[in-house]
Design a protein around this motif. Structure first.
Motif, mmCIF file in Angstrom:
data_model
loop_
_atom_site.group_PDB
_atom_site.id
_atom_site.type_symbol
_atom_site.label_atom_id
_atom_site.label_comp_id
_atom_site.label_asym_id
_atom_site.label_seq_id
_atom_site.Cartn_x
_atom_site.Cartn_y
_atom_site.Cartn_z
ATOM 1 N N PRO A 24 0.824 -1.211 0.000
ATOM 2 C CA PRO A 24 0.000 0.000 0.000
ATOM 3 C C PRO A 24 0.857 1.260 0.000
ATOM 4 C CG PRO A 24 0.023 -0.988 2.186
ATOM 5 C CD PRO A 24 0.749 -1.934 1.279
ATOM 6 N N SER A 25 0.262 2.371 -0.422
ATOM 7 C CA SER A 25 0.965 3.651 -0.311
ATOM 8 C C SER A 25 0.544 4.388 0.959
ATOM 9 C CB SER A 25 0.721 4.526 -1.534
ATOM 10 O OG SER A 25 -0.304 4.071 -2.340
ATOM 11 N N LEU A 26 -0.544 3.916 1.569
ATOM 12 C CA LEU A 26 -1.045 4.547 2.795
ATOM 13 C C LEU A 26 -1.868 3.511 3.560
ATOM 14 C CD1 LEU A 26 -1.590 7.230 4.436
ATOM 15 C CD2 LEU A 26 -3.668 7.476 3.063
ATOM 16 N N ILE A 27 -1.734 3.537 4.894
ATOM 17 C CA ILE A 27 -2.555 2.663 5.743
ATOM 18 C C ILE A 27 -3.365 3.543 6.692
ATOM 19 C CG2 ILE A 27 -2.554 0.823 7.487
ATOM 20 C CD1 ILE A 27 0.117 -0.138 6.292
ATOM 21 N N LEU A 28 -4.664 3.305 6.763
ATOM 22 C CA LEU A 28 -5.530 4.014 7.709
ATOM 23 C C LEU A 28 -5.914 3.055 8.825
ATOM 24 C CD1 LEU A 28 -8.030 5.694 5.175
ATOM 25 C CD2 LEU A 28 -5.839 6.572 6.011
ATOM 26 N N VAL A 29 -5.846 3.543 10.073
ATOM 27 C CA VAL A 29 -6.233 2.711 11.217
ATOM 28 C C VAL A 29 -7.286 3.470 12.020
ATOM 29 C CG1 VAL A 29 -5.426 1.574 13.318
ATOM 30 C CG2 VAL A 29 -3.982 1.556 11.277
ATOM 31 N N SER A 30 -8.465 2.871 12.159
ATOM 32 C CA SER A 30 -9.587 3.569 12.799
ATOM 33 C C SER A 30 -9.437 3.665 14.320
ATOM 34 C CB SER A 30 -10.914 2.879 12.460
ATOM 35 O OG SER A 30 -10.941 1.557 13.002
ATOM 36 N N HIS A 31 -8.811 2.659 14.919
ATOM 37 C CA HIS A 31 -8.553 2.681 16.361
ATOM 38 C C HIS A 31 -7.580 1.558 16.714
ATOM 39 C CE1 HIS A 31 -11.908 -0.137 15.945
ATOM 40 N NE2 HIS A 31 -11.781 -0.543 17.199
ATOM 41 N N GLY A 32 -7.168 1.532 17.987
ATOM 42 C CA GLY A 32 -6.063 0.656 18.358
ATOM 43 C C GLY A 32 -6.404 -0.804 18.607
ATOM 44 N N HIS A 33 -7.668 -1.160 18.664
ATOM 45 C CA HIS A 33 -8.017 -2.553 18.950
ATOM 46 C C HIS A 33 -7.354 -3.486 17.935
ATOM 47 C CE1 HIS A 33 -11.869 -1.182 21.267
ATOM 48 N NE2 HIS A 33 -10.768 -1.084 21.994
ATOM 49 N N GLY A 34 -6.943 -4.643 18.437
ATOM 50 C CA GLY A 34 -6.153 -5.575 17.640
ATOM 51 C C GLY A 34 -6.792 -5.987 16.330
ATOM 52 N N ASP A 35 -8.134 -6.036 16.297
ATOM 53 C CA ASP A 35 -8.813 -6.467 15.071
ATOM 54 C C ASP A 35 -8.909 -5.339 14.037
ATOM 55 O OD1 ASP A 35 -10.629 -5.369 17.019
ATOM 56 O OD2 ASP A 35 -12.318 -6.075 15.823
ATOM 57 N N ASP A 91 -2.126 12.852 -3.390
ATOM 58 C CA ASP A 91 -2.267 12.907 -4.854
ATOM 59 C C ASP A 91 -3.565 12.247 -5.317
ATOM 60 O OD1 ASP A 91 0.077 14.252 -5.064
ATOM 61 O OD2 ASP A 91 1.287 12.506 -5.657
ATOM 62 N N PHE A 92 -3.991 11.197 -4.611
ATOM 63 C CA PHE A 92 -5.199 10.467 -5.020
ATOM 64 C C PHE A 92 -6.484 11.147 -4.595
ATOM 65 C CE2 PHE A 92 -4.072 8.523 -0.859
ATOM 66 C CZ PHE A 92 -5.253 8.761 -0.151
ATOM 67 N N GLY A 93 -6.400 12.125 -3.689
ATOM 68 C CA GLY A 93 -7.608 12.749 -3.155
ATOM 69 C C GLY A 93 -7.386 13.198 -1.724
ATOM 70 N N GLN A 94 -8.214 12.732 -0.808
ATOM 71 C CA GLN A 94 -8.054 13.156 0.582
ATOM 72 C C GLN A 94 -8.693 12.172 1.553
ATOM 73 O OE1 GLN A 94 -10.181 16.957 0.169
ATOM 74 N NE2 GLN A 94 -11.846 16.104 1.410
ATOM 75 N N VAL A 95 -8.296 12.311 2.822
ATOM 76 C CA VAL A 95 -8.863 11.498 3.901
ATOM 77 C C VAL A 95 -9.302 12.438 5.005
ATOM 78 C CG1 VAL A 95 -8.411 9.712 5.630
ATOM 79 C CG2 VAL A 95 -7.321 9.559 3.377
ATOM 80 N N LYS A 96 -10.563 12.346 5.396
ATOM 81 C CA LYS A 96 -11.067 13.168 6.496
ATOM 82 C C LYS A 96 -11.422 12.283 7.687
ATOM 83 C CE LYS A 96 -14.245 16.763 7.834
ATOM 84 N NZ LYS A 96 -14.968 17.952 7.412
ATOM 85 N N PHE A 97 -11.014 12.731 8.870
ATOM 86 C CA PHE A 97 -11.330 12.006 10.113
ATOM 87 C C PHE A 97 -12.721 12.402 10.596
ATOM 88 C CE2 PHE A 97 -7.271 10.212 11.782
ATOM 89 C CZ PHE A 97 -6.400 10.696 10.830
ATOM 90 N N VAL A 98 -13.548 11.417 10.860
ATOM 91 C CA VAL A 98 -14.883 11.667 11.425
ATOM 92 C C VAL A 98 -15.045 10.827 12.691
ATOM 93 C CG1 VAL A 98 -15.966 12.362 9.240
ATOM 94 C CG2 VAL A 98 -15.942 9.945 9.901
ATOM 95 N N PRO A 99 -15.983 11.211 13.566
ATOM 96 C CA PRO A 99 -16.120 10.478 14.829
ATOM 97 C C PRO A 99 -16.656 9.052 14.675
ATOM 98 C CG PRO A 99 -17.195 12.623 14.947
ATOM 99 C CD PRO A 99 -16.855 12.383 13.515
ATOM 100 N N ALA A 100 -16.364 8.248 15.674
ATOM 101 C CA ALA A 100 -16.975 6.924 15.827
ATOM 102 C C ALA A 100 -17.220 6.756 17.323
ATOM 103 C CB ALA A 100 -16.044 5.838 15.309
ATOM 104 N N ASN A 118 -9.468 8.436 21.248
ATOM 105 C CA ASN A 118 -10.795 8.177 20.681
ATOM 106 C C ASN A 118 -10.678 7.463 19.335
ATOM 107 O OD1 ASN A 118 -12.087 9.457 22.807
ATOM 108 N ND2 ASN A 118 -12.077 11.445 21.791
ATOM 109 N N PRO A 119 -11.632 6.605 19.059
ATOM 110 C CA PRO A 119 -11.645 5.926 17.760
ATOM 111 C C PRO A 119 -12.201 6.849 16.688
ATOM 112 C CG PRO A 119 -13.571 5.311 18.992
ATOM 113 C CD PRO A 119 -12.790 6.238 19.891
ATOM 114 N N CYS A 120 -12.003 6.513 15.436
ATOM 115 C CA CYS A 120 -12.522 7.369 14.368
ATOM 116 C C CYS A 120 -13.034 6.556 13.187
ATOM 117 C CB CYS A 120 -11.443 8.351 13.908
ATOM 118 S SG CYS A 120 -10.012 7.556 13.184
ATOM 119 N N GLY A 121 -13.685 7.264 12.299
ATOM 120 C CA GLY A 121 -14.052 6.729 10.989
ATOM 121 C C GLY A 121 -13.365 7.611 9.961
#
Ligand code: NI
Ligand code: MN
Length: 231
Positions: A41-52, A97-106, A123-126
């Motif tokens: 991958p060129s980027l990895i997003l992680v929503s929160h720290g839980h192992g899954d 370059d591909f666009g953007q990523v915005k953090f939203v609540p979860a 806090n976790p995110c979406g």
């Protein structure tokens, strides 16, 4: 472009040499048959720290020499593991370059495992991801919340990845309400049938979504890749 569902909450968006990997829990994931060793991958997003969700992010990031984008608490942990990192949080937009990523609540919790301990991880995110002209919402782990209406109204969502397993997240009944608030063109359920505790008859959810006529519901099998048309 291609969209791959690896199982649980892990998705991979790819176009040519650019790939965004979300919540890469693979090695310990009971529904993943084979670790995708070639994944770069060129980027990895992680929503929160839980192992899954954090899963194998550090290993994959180091192998691909790509950054992990997550909340300050989660990337602090990833950075200690030797991965490149990028911070962000609710309301923040990071451009690529591909666009953007915005953090939203979860609505959930977040912790990371350090040795034998579980350490609080903010806090976790979406994420609302614009990838080559298409807009994707990955809800992370969350219950139903009314602010999803804002996410739906302010983004012309092409795809929404929504947890439906219940117990730790929305169940199908709540996810159906989320579908109405988000009005995405396509809904892909996630975070179900990984363990018995989150077993769901997802075909029933699919039928209920189709009946609403807000968008279609596409079921993806772990390991399945679909071609999607970009704009
Ligand atoms: Ni979680
Ligand atoms: Mn989870």
């Amino acid at each position: 472009m291609e969209l791959t569902f690896y199982g649980h909450s892990c998705f991979y968006l790819q176009k040519k040499d650019t790939g965004v990997l979300i919540d890469p829990w693979l090695r310990q994931n009971p529904v993943v048959k084979e670790f995708p060793a070639k994944l770069k991958p060129s980027l990895i997003l992680v929503s929160h720290g839980h192992g899954d969700h954090l899963g194998d992010a550090v290993e994959i990031a180091k192998g691909a020499n790509c950054p992990i984008l997550s909340t300050p608490e989660v990337i602090y942990h990833c950075g200690k593991g030797g991965a490149k990192t990028m911070p962000g949080h609710y309301g923040g937009t990071v451009r690529f370059d591909f666009g953007q990523v915005k953090f939203v609540p979860a609505w959930h919790s977040s912790s990371v495992t350090v040795g034998e301990d579980r350490v609080y991880a903010g806090n976790p995110c979406g994420f609302v991801i614009k990838f080559y002209g298409l807009t994707f919402y990955h809800a992370g782990d969350t219950c139903l919340f009314l602010d999803m209406k804002l996410i739906g109204d302010r983004n012309n969502l092409d795809y929404a990845f929504l947890p439906v397993g219940g117990l730790f997240t929305m169940d199908p009944e709540d996810a159906l309400e989320a579908v109405k608030l988000l009005h995405a063109k396509t809904v892909i359920p996630m975070h179900y049938n990984t363990w018995d505790r989150i077993a769901q008859k997802v075909e029933d959810f699919q039928a209920a979504v189709q009946k609403q006529k807000v968008g279609k519901c596409q079921l993806m099998k772990p390991g399945e890749t679909i071609q999607i048309e970009d704009r």
